[in-house]
Design a protein around this motif. Structure first.
Motif, PDB file in Angstrom:
ATOM      1  N   SER A   4      56.423 -50.842 -27.560  1.00  0.00           N
ATOM      2  CA  SER A   4      56.423 -49.513 -27.881  1.00  0.00           C
ATOM      3  C   SER A   4      58.104 -49.162 -27.350  1.00  0.00           C
ATOM      4  O   SER A   4      58.680 -48.323 -27.939  1.00  0.00           O
ATOM      5  CB  SER A   4      55.701 -48.598 -26.776  1.00  0.00           C
ATOM      6  OG  SER A   4      54.312 -49.022 -27.232  1.00  0.00           O
ATOM      7  N   LEU A   5      58.602 -49.812 -26.357  1.00  0.00           N
ATOM      8  CA  LEU A   5      60.044 -49.683 -25.895  1.00  0.00           C
ATOM      9  C   LEU A   5      60.867 -50.081 -27.085  1.00  0.00           C
ATOM     10  O   LEU A   5      62.117 -49.438 -27.286  1.00  0.00           O
ATOM     11  CB  LEU A   5      60.414 -50.521 -24.481  1.00  0.00           C
ATOM     12  CG  LEU A   5      59.735 -50.034 -23.261  1.00  0.00           C
ATOM     13  CD1 LEU A   5      59.971 -50.827 -22.300  1.00  0.00           C
ATOM     14  CD2 LEU A   5      60.226 -48.549 -23.022  1.00  0.00           C
ATOM     15  N   ASN A   6      60.352 -51.142 -27.770  1.00  0.00           N
ATOM     16  CA  ASN A   6      61.476 -51.506 -28.916  1.00  0.00           C
ATOM     17  C   ASN A   6      61.292 -50.615 -30.026  1.00  0.00           C
ATOM     18  O   ASN A   6      62.271 -50.391 -30.582  1.00  0.00           O
ATOM     19  CB  ASN A   6      60.910 -52.886 -29.255  1.00  0.00           C
ATOM     20  CG  ASN A   6      61.044 -54.062 -28.582  1.00  0.00           C
ATOM     21  OD1 ASN A   6      62.093 -54.138 -27.648  1.00  0.00           O
ATOM     22  ND2 ASN A   6      60.248 -55.295 -28.758  1.00  0.00           N
ATOM     23  N   SER A   7      60.092 -50.041 -30.286  1.00  0.00           N
ATOM     24  CA  SER A   7      60.050 -49.118 -31.351  1.00  0.00           C
ATOM     25  C   SER A   7      60.913 -47.667 -31.083  1.00  0.00           C
ATOM     26  O   SER A   7      61.643 -47.254 -31.865  1.00  0.00           O
ATOM     27  CB  SER A   7      58.560 -48.500 -31.375  1.00  0.00           C
ATOM     28  OG  SER A   7      57.794 -49.754 -31.782  1.00  0.00           O
ATOM     29  N   ILE A   8      60.921 -47.382 -29.588  1.00  0.00           N
ATOM     30  CA  ILE A   8      61.587 -46.088 -29.176  1.00  0.00           C
ATOM     31  C   ILE A   8      62.974 -46.727 -29.127  1.00  0.00           C
ATOM     32  O   ILE A   8      63.731 -45.914 -29.877  1.00  0.00           O
ATOM     33  CB  ILE A   8      61.299 -45.758 -27.715  1.00  0.00           C
ATOM     34  CG1 ILE A   8      59.921 -45.287 -27.590  1.00  0.00           C
ATOM     35  CG2 ILE A   8      62.292 -44.710 -27.357  1.00  0.00           C
ATOM     36  CD1 ILE A   8      59.347 -45.166 -26.286  1.00  0.00           C
ATOM     37  N   ALA A   9      63.557 -47.814 -28.587  1.00  0.00           N
ATOM     38  CA  ALA A   9      64.838 -48.364 -29.019  1.00  0.00           C
ATOM     39  C   ALA A   9      65.393 -48.295 -30.307  1.00  0.00           C
ATOM     40  O   ALA A   9      66.630 -47.964 -30.475  1.00  0.00           O
ATOM     41  CB  ALA A   9      65.259 -49.453 -28.097  1.00  0.00           C
ATOM     42  N   SER A  10      64.598 -48.450 -31.298  1.00  0.00           N
ATOM     43  CA  SER A  10      64.940 -48.511 -32.737  1.00  0.00           C
ATOM     44  C   SER A  10      65.506 -47.209 -33.262  1.00  0.00           C
ATOM     45  O   SER A  10      66.468 -47.045 -34.380  1.00  0.00           O
ATOM     46  CB  SER A  10      63.623 -48.896 -33.489  1.00  0.00           C
ATOM     47  OG  SER A  10      62.661 -48.089 -33.889  1.00  0.00           O
ATOM     48  N   ILE A  11      65.049 -46.136 -32.811  1.00  0.00           N
ATOM     49  CA  ILE A  11      65.467 -44.752 -33.202  1.00  0.00           C
ATOM     50  C   ILE A  11      66.910 -44.428 -32.607  1.00  0.00           C
ATOM     51  O   ILE A  11      67.681 -44.259 -33.385  1.00  0.00           O
ATOM     52  CB  ILE A  11      64.465 -43.710 -32.325  1.00  0.00           C
ATOM     53  CG1 ILE A  11      63.140 -43.740 -32.709  1.00  0.00           C
ATOM     54  CG2 ILE A  11      65.436 -42.363 -32.573  1.00  0.00           C
ATOM     55  CD1 ILE A  11      62.283 -42.898 -31.821  1.00  0.00           C
ATOM     56  N   TYR A  12      67.155 -45.054 -31.676  1.00  0.00           N
ATOM     57  CA  TYR A  12      68.770 -44.884 -31.044  1.00  0.00           C
ATOM     58  C   TYR A  12      69.587 -46.007 -31.455  1.00  0.00           C
ATOM     59  O   TYR A  12      70.771 -45.887 -31.705  1.00  0.00           O
ATOM     60  CB  TYR A  12      68.734 -44.871 -29.477  1.00  0.00           C
ATOM     61  CG  TYR A  12      67.811 -43.733 -29.073  1.00  0.00           C
ATOM     62  CD1 TYR A  12      68.266 -42.457 -29.139  1.00  0.00           C
ATOM     63  CD2 TYR A  12      66.508 -43.937 -28.701  1.00  0.00           C
ATOM     64  CE1 TYR A  12      67.487 -41.195 -28.769  1.00  0.00           C
ATOM     65  CE2 TYR A  12      65.943 -42.928 -28.153  1.00  0.00           C
ATOM     66  CZ  TYR A  12      66.221 -41.453 -28.251  1.00  0.00           C
ATOM     67  OH  TYR A  12      65.331 -40.599 -27.752  1.00  0.00           O
ATOM     68  N   ARG A  13      68.954 -46.989 -32.071  1.00  0.00           N
ATOM     69  CA  ARG A  13      69.569 -48.051 -32.669  1.00  0.00           C
ATOM     70  C   ARG A  13      70.088 -47.546 -34.012  1.00  0.00           C
ATOM     71  O   ARG A  13      71.273 -47.575 -34.560  1.00  0.00           O
ATOM     72  CB  ARG A  13      68.761 -49.212 -32.992  1.00  0.00           C
ATOM     73  CG  ARG A  13      69.511 -50.410 -33.911  1.00  0.00           C
ATOM     74  CD  ARG A  13      68.702 -50.214 -35.406  1.00  0.00           C
ATOM     75  NE  ARG A  13      69.339 -51.220 -36.444  1.00  0.00           N
ATOM     76  CZ  ARG A  13      69.187 -51.151 -37.474  1.00  0.00           C
ATOM     77  NH1 ARG A  13      69.091 -50.024 -38.031  1.00  0.00           N
ATOM     78  NH2 ARG A  13      69.669 -52.226 -38.336  1.00  0.00           N
ATOM     79  N   ASP A  14      69.145 -46.806 -34.769  1.00  0.00           N
ATOM     80  CA  ASP A  14      69.538 -46.080 -35.988  1.00  0.00           C
ATOM     81  C   ASP A  14      70.491 -44.993 -35.736  1.00  0.00           C
ATOM     82  O   ASP A  14      71.371 -44.773 -36.745  1.00  0.00           O
ATOM     83  CB  ASP A  14      68.152 -45.553 -36.696  1.00  0.00           C
ATOM     84  CG  ASP A  14      67.211 -46.440 -37.243  1.00  0.00           C
ATOM     85  OD1 ASP A  14      67.508 -47.696 -37.311  1.00  0.00           O
ATOM     86  OD2 ASP A  14      66.040 -46.182 -37.209  1.00  0.00           O
ATOM     87  N   VAL A  15      70.355 -44.186 -34.801  1.00  0.00           N
ATOM     88  CA  VAL A  15      71.589 -43.106 -34.326  1.00  0.00           C
ATOM     89  C   VAL A  15      72.736 -43.926 -34.481  1.00  0.00           C
ATOM     90  O   VAL A  15      73.904 -43.457 -34.932  1.00  0.00           O
ATOM     91  CB  VAL A  15      71.178 -42.530 -33.142  1.00  0.00           C
ATOM     92  CG1 VAL A  15      72.207 -41.691 -32.588  1.00  0.00           C
ATOM     93  CG2 VAL A  15      69.791 -41.552 -33.452  1.00  0.00           C
ATOM     94  N   ALA A  16      72.937 -44.901 -33.624  1.00  0.00           N
ATOM     95  CA  ALA A  16      74.211 -45.586 -33.487  1.00  0.00           C
ATOM     96  C   ALA A  16      74.840 -46.178 -34.686  1.00  0.00           C
ATOM     97  O   ALA A  16      75.921 -46.006 -35.189  1.00  0.00           O
ATOM     98  CB  ALA A  16      74.135 -46.914 -32.602  1.00  0.00           C
TER      99      ALA A  16
END
Length: 386
Positions: free
Chosen positions: A303-315
């Motif tokens: 789940s943390l990876n999924s959340i992190a993927s959002i901010y990865r996309d943002v970056a």
């Protein structure tokens, strides 16, 4: 057909190990450390390498030796995989004792330990001497996410093999064939898994796991109030527990089916008295609890990876790299673009740091409910004052 056919996106490593297996046995290292990010296939590479070493045709994939090793039933190839939080010291001591035995039918006794990073330091010390000076016909293969996850004393005594993150197209091609799904779903599962083969397979086979991920991503993108964060954290924890319990139940049923098969029993045959204690040991309550605890942690980490993927996309958007590396959460592309404009680069970095902090807290046996509530509250983008 070859034992290497199921290895996804690791061609340089496969070429190297195949050459070693086909070379002079006297020059083969006896202690190995396979490292790569979660889902890269560390243990699968180790098992394929073991088959290539034991097979008379260096990993043909068709003989009984190869089939037995790939199915984890060969007497000379032991695989230690744990569904517990840590690997116990007594388990490792038994492996060390087994490593001293002469192989039954093959050139080598191969011992593979998955997730060696789950060993406590005192447990690793039990292993150290054997890795440093293996028995004459024994090969150790240890698997961990990175060399830094293993004690320096172990690292310095093993030959390192580093795996890469598989490309999305390679994972998708494997999932399409392995799971029998259409190309579109395979590509989506591969993209959302970010190169993690096991998670891609899970999404392809488990509609609920995929739906839970979608719900989480949408929930994070729509965080506006503290109450939103508290409700989303509660939902996330409940979904994690449900996934873990379901997975444990399926695993127990598979073990019972395999037990009956091995002992020549049909589905409705009564369990003979001489086998009843072994049968009753399958899926005992305390064992299920330990497995569920480990799996809940795995689901929360995912789940943390999924959340992190959002901010990865943002970056990626903020740095103008969409064409180069793509976006993970394409289904939520508009919301991700909107978020990238609202939080700025510092905001994206700060949120990635908060996710990393939550991961460390969970690994330190933190309170998952409170940790996720705190994290999700910190991700809220409050509407500007009117």
């Amino acid at each position: 057909m070859s034992v290497w056919n199921t290895i996804v996106g690791q061609q340089p490593v496969v070429d190297m190990l195949r050459g070693i297996a086909e070379g002079d046995p006297a020059h083969i290292a006896q202690s190995w450390l396979f490292c790569g990010p979660p889902g890269s296939g560390r243990s699968n590479v180790a098992i394929a390498f073991a088959a290539a070493l034991e097979c008379p045709r260096h990993g043909c994939g068709e003989c009984e030796v190869c089939r037995a090793i790939l199915e984890r039933r060969h007497p000379d190839v032991q695989v230690m995989a744990t569904d517990k939080v840590t690997i116990g010291i007594d388990e490792v001591r038994r492996l060390v004792e087994d490593s001293e035995e002469t192989p039954h039918t093959s050139p080598w006794r191969v011992i593979i330990i998955e997730d060696v990073d789950r060993m406590l330091e005192r447990t690793t010390n039990v292993l150290l001497k054997e890795v440093e000076e293996p028995a004459e016909h024994t090969i150790w293969m240890l698997c961990a996410p990175s060399p830094q996850d293993v004690l320096p004393t172990i690292r310095s005594r093993t030959r390192l093999v580093t795996l890469a993150v598989p490309q999305t197209k390679d994972v998708a091609a494997f999932i399409e064939k392995d799971c029998g799904v259409d190309e579109r779903l395979a590509l989506r599962c591969a993209r959302l898994s970010e190169g993690h083969i096991g998670i891609a397979r899970l999404y392809a086979k488990d509609d609920q796991a995929l739906a839970d991920r979608d719900e989480l991503v949408v929930g994070v993108l729509n965080l506006r109030r503290v109450s939103d964060a508290v409700v989303l954290a509660d939902t996330l924890l409940k979904n994690a527990k449900t996934q873990a319990e379901t997975s444990v139940e399926r695993s127990v049923e598979r073990e019972k089916t395999e037990f009956r098969r091995i002992n020549g029993l049909k589905d409705k045959d009564p369990i003979p008295s001489v086998l009843r204690s072994q049968w009753n040991a399958i899926g005992k309550k305390e064992d299920r609890t330990r497995r569920a605890t480990r799996l809940v942690r795995d689901v929360l980490d995912r789940s943390l990876n999924s959340i992190a993927s959002i901010y990865r996309d943002v970056a990626v958007i903020q740095n103008g790299a969409v064409d180069a590396v793509g976006i993970v959460n394409l289904e939520n592309k508009r919301a991700v673009y909107d978020l990238s404009a609202r939080i700025g680069r510092e905001g994206a970095v700060d949120r990635m740091d908060r996710i990393a902090l939550t991961r460390r807290r969970l690994r330190g046996n933190g309170n998952a409910q409170l940790d996720f509530e705190a994290l999700l509250c910190s991700l809220i983008v409050f509407a500007p004052a009117s």
